[in-house]
Design a protein around this motif. Structure first.
Motif, PDB file in Angstrom:
ATOM      1  N   ILE A 190     -17.444   6.035   7.762  1.00  0.00           N
ATOM      2  CA  ILE A 190     -17.095   5.820   9.159  1.00  0.00           C
ATOM      3  C   ILE A 190     -17.322   4.455   9.721  1.00  0.00           C
ATOM      4  O   ILE A 190     -16.267   3.924  10.191  1.00  0.00           O
ATOM      5  CB  ILE A 190     -17.369   7.117   9.909  1.00  0.00           C
ATOM      6  CG1 ILE A 190     -17.080   8.296   9.567  1.00  0.00           C
ATOM      7  CG2 ILE A 190     -16.895   6.764  11.475  1.00  0.00           C
ATOM      8  CD1 ILE A 190     -17.363   9.425  10.083  1.00  0.00           C
ATOM      9  N   ALA A 191     -18.476   4.096   9.513  1.00  0.00           N
ATOM     10  CA  ALA A 191     -18.932   2.791  10.133  1.00  0.00           C
ATOM     11  C   ALA A 191     -18.057   1.572   9.487  1.00  0.00           C
ATOM     12  O   ALA A 191     -17.367   0.884  10.032  1.00  0.00           O
ATOM     13  CB  ALA A 191     -20.245   2.701  10.111  1.00  0.00           C
ATOM     14  N   ARG A 192     -17.953   1.677   8.144  1.00  0.00           N
ATOM     15  CA  ARG A 192     -17.526   0.576   7.647  1.00  0.00           C
ATOM     16  C   ARG A 192     -15.798   0.676   7.928  1.00  0.00           C
ATOM     17  O   ARG A 192     -15.036  -0.606   8.128  1.00  0.00           O
ATOM     18  CB  ARG A 192     -17.297   0.818   6.030  1.00  0.00           C
ATOM     19  CG  ARG A 192     -16.743  -0.151   5.215  1.00  0.00           C
ATOM     20  CD  ARG A 192     -16.842  -0.390   3.610  1.00  0.00           C
ATOM     21  NE  ARG A 192     -16.126  -1.276   3.024  1.00  0.00           N
ATOM     22  CZ  ARG A 192     -16.321  -2.581   2.979  1.00  0.00           C
ATOM     23  NH1 ARG A 192     -17.363  -3.018   3.658  1.00  0.00           N
ATOM     24  NH2 ARG A 192     -15.691  -3.213   2.432  1.00  0.00           N
ATOM     25  N   LEU A 193     -15.253   1.868   8.116  1.00  0.00           N
ATOM     26  CA  LEU A 193     -13.859   2.167   8.335  1.00  0.00           C
ATOM     27  C   LEU A 193     -13.635   1.478   9.878  1.00  0.00           C
ATOM     28  O   LEU A 193     -12.568   0.767   9.952  1.00  0.00           O
ATOM     29  CB  LEU A 193     -13.572   3.451   8.560  1.00  0.00           C
ATOM     30  CG  LEU A 193     -11.982   3.800   8.804  1.00  0.00           C
ATOM     31  CD1 LEU A 193     -10.990   2.859   8.027  1.00  0.00           C
ATOM     32  CD2 LEU A 193     -11.733   5.192   8.967  1.00  0.00           C
ATOM     33  N   ALA A 194     -14.552   1.722  10.801  1.00  0.00           N
ATOM     34  CA  ALA A 194     -14.403   1.327  12.040  1.00  0.00           C
ATOM     35  C   ALA A 194     -14.464  -0.275  12.094  1.00  0.00           C
ATOM     36  O   ALA A 194     -13.678  -0.670  12.969  1.00  0.00           O
ATOM     37  CB  ALA A 194     -15.642   1.705  12.996  1.00  0.00           C
TER      38      ALA A 194
END
Length: 176
Positions: free
Chosen positions: A155-159
């Motif tokens: 999720i952090a990478r996608l954000a």
């Protein structure tokens, strides 16, 4: 919001990667002990092979967090590098959705397997303090734990990819 996510993500990635590296060192020592007892002393240790295997399983699933955070999957990198900027965001979203779906399966069925094996014990291992058998569920727990921690990394990478604010700290560095 992204700042809080980034802070939690860094904390989880550094902790899991640091622990994975410590487990690698410990696994190497246990494996060396196993080789010495088997081939030098000719009296193989009963616990070292099971322990080394268990440490390796935990190391792999904790290392998965850092791999997914960096996006260090070769086939995905190739596709993203070849895609134009607009398509890259759509592909990132699709890749993250598929990855999260796989992680969900790992969490769900990993937890079920952990619960199913909770009454079974590891062969050749006993608690050195109490003498009690050690549950094999401790090894199976690596799957849902590693997958749950990986969800935060994905999720952090996608954000960061969607917002376009991938920081220079994207290269994960761990101080040990």
């Amino acid at each position: 919001m992204v700042g809080v996510l980034r802070f939690i993500d860094r904390l989880i990635v550094k902790a899991s990667l640091g622990l994975a590296m410590a487990l690698l060192a410990l696994m190497s020592c246990v494996t060396f002990y196993q080789v010495v007892t088997r081939f030098v002393l000719e009296r193989p240790s009963q616990w070292s092979e099971v322990t080394a295997r268990s440490l390796m399983i935990w190391m792999v699933y904790l290392g998965l967090v850092a791999v997914l955070r960096r996006g260090a999957l070769i086939s995905i990198d190739l596709v993203l590098d070849m895609a134009p900027a607009l398509l890259r965001k759509a592909l990132s979203l699709a890749i993250a959705a598929i990855t999260l779906a796989v992680l969900y399966v790992m969490i769900r069925y990993g937890w079920l397997m952990t619960m199913r094996t909770s009454s079974q014990s590891l062969a050749g291992l006993t608690d050195p303090f109490t003498g009690a058998r050690i549950s094999i569920a401790l090894v199976y727990a690596a799957v849902p734990v590693g997958a749950a921690l990986s969800v935060v990394a994905v999720i952090a990478r996608l954000a960061e990819e969607l917002v376009g604010s991938a920081p220079e700290e994207s290269n994960i560095e761990v101080e040990v």
